[in-house]
Design a protein around this motif. Structure first.
Motif, PDB file in Angstrom:
ATOM      1  N   TRP A   1       0.832  -1.202   0.000  1.00  0.00           N
ATOM      2  CA  TRP A   1       0.000   0.000   0.000  1.00  0.00           C
ATOM      3  C   TRP A   1       0.869   1.254   0.000  1.00  0.00           C
ATOM      4  O   TRP A   1       2.036   1.236   0.382  1.00  0.00           O
ATOM      5  N   ILE A   2       0.256   2.346  -0.489  1.00  0.00           N
ATOM      6  CA  ILE A   2       0.899   3.650  -0.493  1.00  0.00           C
ATOM      7  C   ILE A   2      -0.167   4.681  -0.147  1.00  0.00           C
ATOM      8  O   ILE A   2      -1.245   4.701  -0.750  1.00  0.00           O
ATOM      9  N   ARG A   3       0.134   5.523   0.844  1.00  0.00           N
ATOM     10  CA  ARG A   3      -0.851   6.449   1.375  1.00  0.00           C
ATOM     11  C   ARG A   3      -0.307   7.870   1.420  1.00  0.00           C
ATOM     12  O   ARG A   3       0.874   8.085   1.709  1.00  0.00           O
ATOM     13  N   LEU A   4      -1.187   8.810   1.176  1.00  0.00           N
ATOM     14  CA  LEU A   4      -0.903  10.220   1.345  1.00  0.00           C
ATOM     15  C   LEU A   4      -1.363  10.643   2.735  1.00  0.00           C
ATOM     16  O   LEU A   4      -2.501  10.369   3.126  1.00  0.00           O
ATOM     17  N   ARG A   5      -0.492  11.289   3.480  1.00  0.00           N
ATOM     18  CA  ARG A   5      -0.841  11.865   4.777  1.00  0.00           C
ATOM     19  C   ARG A   5      -0.721  13.379   4.666  1.00  0.00           C
ATOM     20  O   ARG A   5       0.277  13.887   4.137  1.00  0.00           O
TER      21      ARG A   5
ATOM     22  N   PHE B   1      -2.977  14.153  11.142  1.00  0.00           N
ATOM     23  CA  PHE B   1      -2.913  14.019   9.690  1.00  0.00           C
ATOM     24  C   PHE B   1      -4.126  13.278   9.148  1.00  0.00           C
ATOM     25  O   PHE B   1      -4.576  12.281   9.731  1.00  0.00           O
ATOM     26  N   GLY B   2      -4.630  13.766   8.023  1.00  0.00           N
ATOM     27  CA  GLY B   2      -5.623  13.015   7.261  1.00  0.00           C
ATOM     28  C   GLY B   2      -4.929  12.003   6.369  1.00  0.00           C
ATOM     29  O   GLY B   2      -3.719  12.066   6.142  1.00  0.00           O
TER      30      GLY B   2
ATOM     31  N   PRO C   1      -8.830  17.170  -0.230  1.00  0.00           N
ATOM     32  CA  PRO C   1     -10.133  17.752  -0.615  1.00  0.00           C
ATOM     33  C   PRO C   1     -10.117  19.278  -0.629  1.00  0.00           C
ATOM     34  O   PRO C   1      -9.501  19.920   0.231  1.00  0.00           O
ATOM     35  N   GLY C   2     -10.810  19.843  -1.612  1.00  0.00           N
ATOM     36  CA  GLY C   2     -10.886  21.293  -1.714  1.00  0.00           C
ATOM     37  C   GLY C   2     -11.496  21.937  -0.489  1.00  0.00           C
ATOM     38  O   GLY C   2     -11.149  23.072  -0.132  1.00  0.00           O
ATOM     39  N   SER C   3     -12.413  21.225   0.173  1.00  0.00           N
ATOM     40  CA  SER C   3     -13.038  21.776   1.377  1.00  0.00           C
ATOM     41  C   SER C   3     -12.030  21.977   2.504  1.00  0.00           C
ATOM     42  O   SER C   3     -12.278  22.734   3.450  1.00  0.00           O
ATOM     43  N   TYR C   4     -10.880  21.302   2.399  1.00  0.00           N
ATOM     44  CA  TYR C   4      -9.837  21.385   3.416  1.00  0.00           C
ATOM     45  C   TYR C   4      -8.871  22.542   3.132  1.00  0.00           C
ATOM     46  O   TYR C   4      -8.120  22.960   4.006  1.00  0.00           O
ATOM     47  N   VAL C   5      -8.869  23.020   1.909  1.00  0.00           N
ATOM     48  CA  VAL C   5      -7.901  24.024   1.474  1.00  0.00           C
ATOM     49  C   VAL C   5      -8.484  25.415   1.701  1.00  0.00           C
ATOM     50  O   VAL C   5      -9.424  25.829   1.019  1.00  0.00           O
TER      51      VAL C   5
ATOM     52  N   GLN D   1      -6.484  30.249   5.457  1.00  0.00           N
ATOM     53  CA  GLN D   1      -5.974  30.414   6.825  1.00  0.00           C
ATOM     54  C   GLN D   1      -4.658  29.682   7.040  1.00  0.00           C
ATOM     55  O   GLN D   1      -3.826  30.130   7.830  1.00  0.00           O
ATOM     56  N   TRP D   2      -4.477  28.556   6.323  1.00  0.00           N
ATOM     57  CA  TRP D   2      -3.304  27.725   6.593  1.00  0.00           C
ATOM     58  C   TRP D   2      -2.646  27.278   5.292  1.00  0.00           C
ATOM     59  O   TRP D   2      -3.337  26.994   4.314  1.00  0.00           O
ATOM     60  N   ASP D   3      -1.319  27.159   5.322  1.00  0.00           N
ATOM     61  CA  ASP D   3      -0.627  26.420   4.277  1.00  0.00           C
ATOM     62  C   ASP D   3      -0.786  24.928   4.558  1.00  0.00           C
ATOM     63  O   ASP D   3      -1.300  24.518   5.611  1.00  0.00           O
ATOM     64  N   LEU D   4      -0.314  24.094   3.623  1.00  0.00           N
ATOM     65  CA  LEU D   4      -0.491  22.649   3.711  1.00  0.00           C
ATOM     66  C   LEU D   4       0.855  21.936   3.799  1.00  0.00           C
ATOM     67  O   LEU D   4       1.889  22.474   3.398  1.00  0.00           O
ATOM     68  N   MET D   5       0.810  20.720   4.302  1.00  0.00           N
ATOM     69  CA  MET D   5       1.984  19.852   4.309  1.00  0.00           C
ATOM     70  C   MET D   5       1.537  18.418   4.122  1.00  0.00           C
ATOM     71  O   MET D   5       0.419  18.050   4.486  1.00  0.00           O
ATOM     72  N   TYR D   6       2.417  17.608   3.510  1.00  0.00           N
ATOM     73  CA  TYR D   6       2.042  16.215   3.263  1.00  0.00           C
ATOM     74  C   TYR D   6       3.286  15.349   3.111  1.00  0.00           C
ATOM     75  O   TYR D   6       4.393  15.849   2.889  1.00  0.00           O
TER      76      TYR D   6
END
Length: 877
Positions: free
Chosen positions: A802-806, A816-817, A835-839, A842-847
């Motif tokens: 498996w390979i997952r995005l966090r 983390f989602g 998801p766009g609803s998460y973007v 207010q905040w930058d993102l990390m993954y």
């Protein structure tokens, strides 16, 4: 002792402009016969520039070169140094223009150009965008002159360069934890000259001097140690005479002057506003509980007068110390304030700054800081920035932790929490709390410093700042205030005047790489060559670099979280309790990257997978690092070929060997901890037997640590209060280790097989699995409300399970989602969506990605061994 600064020659600017005899590129610059050098400078230089040029002249004279100032001696000279401010009308500015070389721009920027001719003489041009930039250029050349062998060309190591600061603020933090120790420095002007000379040479431009931290009431608050405050005659330091008070103030003023002359801003850190017996309460016997007058401690403050006194004291503080342009404040209840007092106290203090000292930059410590207090300061138009730790009160790996421990996840005690929100209304200063971890043994890892510097641009870019704690920062904490200070290296091995000089490589690596992460390595490698010779230097330097990685890895992956406070935990010298305690309490401090001992045992029993680094892999890392350190120390010793070793060489080798043995100790402790947990969770007596074997080897490694330390260090090294179980030497831990091992044997003897016991042991896994190679496809700036598609090319040597995005916001309060990555057969890329609803704006993102293959081998990408183990993605605003 006062240092006199040499006078410099003046250059008639009109002459150079009228005659057009600036500099020309030289065909050759063979200066092997240089005996006389003329230094040509701007008509006026500030104190910073004078310091740098003076050090350059001093270095040249140290090589037997005759140095003169001005054009009068030009005809008899062999070489010319032209130095000045690039934006002016002086000789350096004209020289750069003649050479068509770009002038440095921006605070502290510099340019150096060799290979020029000045009136028929070979020349080097040094130019700064300001006095500090020119000072840096001159100090760099001075250092390169000192590298020159006797009789050689003094400019053979000179280089062309144009540099500017990568980080605006590059600081070192010191504490006033013990009166006798601090005052031994405060009143020694020569100490400050040597210390600030080093910081300036290393391009460290900020000295944060913290008053009132875990010190039994000393400097809590600092004001009455330096002056009385009108209107508050009863607020005094018990037993402090007017003469002592004046001496303190005079010495503080001298320190500020010396720092300013070297381009260093002193930032006082005012950490206690009223002493109520906090901090080391119960850990040391000699201190006051704040209920009655006590020698050396402030008396006369109370709930009614603390705010008006502080306002009046601050007013006088800035009046008598005008060099101070910024101040750091501890904001929460460890400052002596009660929780109910915090908001009204700061409201009053901010009112003072708004009406009287709006020019002072206020740095607010983020720990326990209510956002209402931040907004209160901003509502008054004050210039503020926040200061927070990068990796709790210890030194972890060279990035902001992926996920901090849940115990402190909902507060800004150990990181940035939810402070990096937009719209942005303040800057951040990042504090690496290395002083809780590597307190004594030498540290120098350029790769670590470079990576941490790059990560200090989070949120602020080049406008941000990074501070590191000076070595031996907690020396003599918890000791009575009148105990005589002494060096911790055994006097028979001493090779320095001041103990900070042992740590030249620490300051060099941090300072130069905070200024420029792309700095050429000769900046520090030549320091090793000059001290240890060309043959030994590469091996000793590599041993030091490798050994510098041991303690950060312990903090990140092999550490009981309860020991995170600087005043409770010291991974450099504490064995961290019995094996049963360690096995059940060890969590590490990046809980997204490293599997803890308890969870690993559960995973083995259940047969589950993880992409995190398992304790077995962490064990191998420690073992291999230990072997690599010892290989380098052995090669360094062999390179001497029978020649006597210097005290610096011998003690540096000892430090590396101590850390090699400590790495081996944790290698066995990681395995022993898993095995003990297998016994506790599954009843496996075989695993218990393995745990005992592992612990026996761990104890042997501790004995090797004691042997490596030998008599290099004295037996009584105070870096923490004895009441909090701080050892004074590695051998102090042996008694506890032996007693705990006997208890472990007794527990095994009493253990019996249970009916439901499972015979499980640590499975044998490939120690060097073939892991996937992952290439992230750069994502564009995220758009609010729109899905972010994360794509990656994954070249896997074996099939993947498996390979997952966090992913999460750049907000440590969040978990983390997760989203499964899917392979696109057309592009050959794996992809998943945030998801766009998460973007939001207010905040930058990390993954990051988690990957496990069919053999159960896992890894997180990006790989923390080589880069920050997550990707940051900005959101369009």
């Amino acid at each position: 002792m006062k240092r006199t600064v040499p006078m410099f020659g003046m250059f008639v600017v009109g002459l150079i402009l009228a005659t057009g005899v600036a500099t020309q590129p030289a065909k050759s610059q063979k200066a092997a016969t240089v005996k006389k050098v003329v230094v040509i400078t701007d008509p006026t230089l500030d104190a910073r520039s004078r310091h740098g040029v003076g050090k350059l002249e001093e270095a040249l004279r140290g090589k037997g070169i005759a140095v003169s100032d001005g054009t009068g001696q030009l005809a008899a000279s062999d070489f010319v140094v032209v130095a000045g401010i690039a934006s002016g009308r002086g000789p350096a500015a004209a020289a750069l223009a003649e050479m068509h070389a770009p002038a440095p721009t921006g605070a502290e920027a510099l340019t150096a150009r060799k290979g020029a001719m000045y009136r028929g003489k070979p020349a080097i041009v040094l130019a700064g965008a300001d006095g500090t930039g020119l000072m840096y250029a001159a100090l760099d050349l001075a250092e390169r002159v000192r590298w020159t062998p006797a009789g050689g060309n003094p400019f053979q190591f000179a280089r062309d360069t144009s540099e500017k600061p990568y980080l605006k603020d590059r600081g070192v933090v010191a504490f006033t934890m013990n009166r006798a120790y601090f005052e031994s420095h405060l009143h020694d002007e020569q100490f400050w000259i040597r210390y600030f000379d080093m910081l300036a040479e290393d391009r460290i431009n900020q000295f944060v001097l913290t008053f009132g931290y875990e010190d039994g009431g000393y400097m809590a608050p600092l004001y009455p140690y330096f002056f009385d405050v009108d209107g508050f005659p009863d607020v005094k330091v018990v037993g402090l005479t007017p003469e002592q008070q004046k001496q303190n103030l005079d010495s503080f003023k001298a320190m500020l002057r010396l720092a300013t002359e070297r381009g260093i801003r002193v930032k006082p850190g005012i950490w206690e506003h009223i002493y109520r017996g906090g901090g080391q309460r119960g850990a040391i016997s000699w201190t006051s509980d704040g209920s009655k007058p006590f020698p050396g401690v402030v008396w006369g403050l109370n709930a009614q007068n603390v705010a008006p006194y502080t306002e009046a004291a601050l007013k006088k503080f800035y009046a008598v110390l005008p060099e101070v342009s910024e101040t750091q404040f501890r904001m929460h209840n460890e400052s002596g304030l009660l929780n109910s007092e915090i908001e009204p106290f700061w409201h009053d203090i901010f009112g003072f700054f708004s009406s009287s000292q709006k020019n002072i930059t206020l740095e607010l410590r983020a720990k326990g800081l209510p956002k209402t207090v931040i907004k209160d300061a901003q509502s008054k138009g004050l210039s503020i920035q926040l200061d927070t730790k990068i990796w709790m009160e210890q030194m972890g790996l060279p990035y902001h932790p992926t996920h901090i421990n849940k115990e402190n996840q909902q507060e800004a005690r150990h990181g940035y929490a939810d402070l990096l929100e937009y719209p942005k209304t303040y800057n951040m200063n990042w504090a690496l709390w290395n002083g809780g971890t590597q307190r004594l043994l030498q540290w120098a890892d350029p790769d670590y410093a470079k990576r941490m510097t790059v990560n200090a641009r989070l949120y602020d870019g080049a406008a941000g700042g990074l501070t590191v704690t000076e070595m031996e920062a907690t020396k003599m904490i918890g000791e009575p205030p009148d105990v005589r200070p002494h060096d911790y290296l055994n006097p028979k091995y001493k090779y320095f005047d001041y103990e900070f000089e042992r740590y030249w490589a620490f300051f060099k690596v941090w300072g130069r790489l905070m200024y420029n992460p792309q700095a050429t390595s000769d900046v520090w490698t030549q320091g090793y060559v000059q001290r240890f010779g060309a043959e030994a230097a590469p091996h000793l330097m590599k041993a030091q670099q490798l050994s510098s990685r041991v303690l950060p890895r312990i903090v990140a992956a092999s550490y009981p979280y309860r020991m995170f406070p600087t005043t409770l935990g010291w991974p450099e010298m504490q064995h961290m309790g019995s094996l049963p305690q360690f096995a059940q309490q060890e969590e590490g401090s990046d809980t997204a990257q490293f599997e803890n001992l308890h969870d690993e045992a559960a995973s083995i029993i259940a047969g589950t997978d993880t992409a995190m680094r398992r304790p077995e892999e962490t064990s191998r890392w420690f073992a291999r690092t230990s072997d690599a350190i010892l290989a380098e120390t052995s090669a360094a010793e062999k390179s001497l070929a029978g020649r006597p070793a210097s005290n610096e060489f011998r003690s540096s080798i000892a430090d590396a060997k101590i850390l090699a043995a400590l790495a081996r100790y944790h290698s066995w402790r990681q395995l022993g901890g898993v095995n003990y947990n297998l016994y506790k969770q599954a009843g496996s007596l075989a695993a218990f037997d393995d745990a005992i074997a592992d612990e026996r080897k761990a104890i042997q490694s501790w004995h090797e640590m004691v042997d490596a330390a030998g008599d290099f260090y004295i037996d009584d090294m105070a870096f923490g209060a004895i009441g909090r179980a701080f050892p004074r030497h590695w051998k102090d831990e042996l008694k506890g280790l032996d007693a705990e091992f006997n208890q472990l044997l007794a527990e095994r003897q009493a253990a019996t097989a249970k009916a439901d016991a499972k015979s499980v042991v640590i499975p044998k896994r490939d120690p060097d699995p073939k892991l996937p190679v992952v290439t992230f496809i750069p994502a564009a700036t995220a758009m609010p409300g729109q899905d972010v598609i994360v794509k990656a090319k994954v070249a896997a040597p074996v099939a993947l399970k498996w390979i997952r995005l966090r992913y999460r916001h750049v907000n440590q309060k969040e978990d983390f989602g997760t989203s499964d990555m899917k392979l696109d057969s057309k592009t050959g890329l794996y992809a998943a969506s945030i998801p766009g609803s998460y973007v939001t704006t207010q905040w930058d993102l990390m993954y990051y990605l988690e990957i496990v293959d069919i053999h159960g081998d896992g890894r997180i990408y990006p790989d923390l061994e080589v880069e920050t183990p997550y990707v940051l993605l900005s959101v369009k605003r």
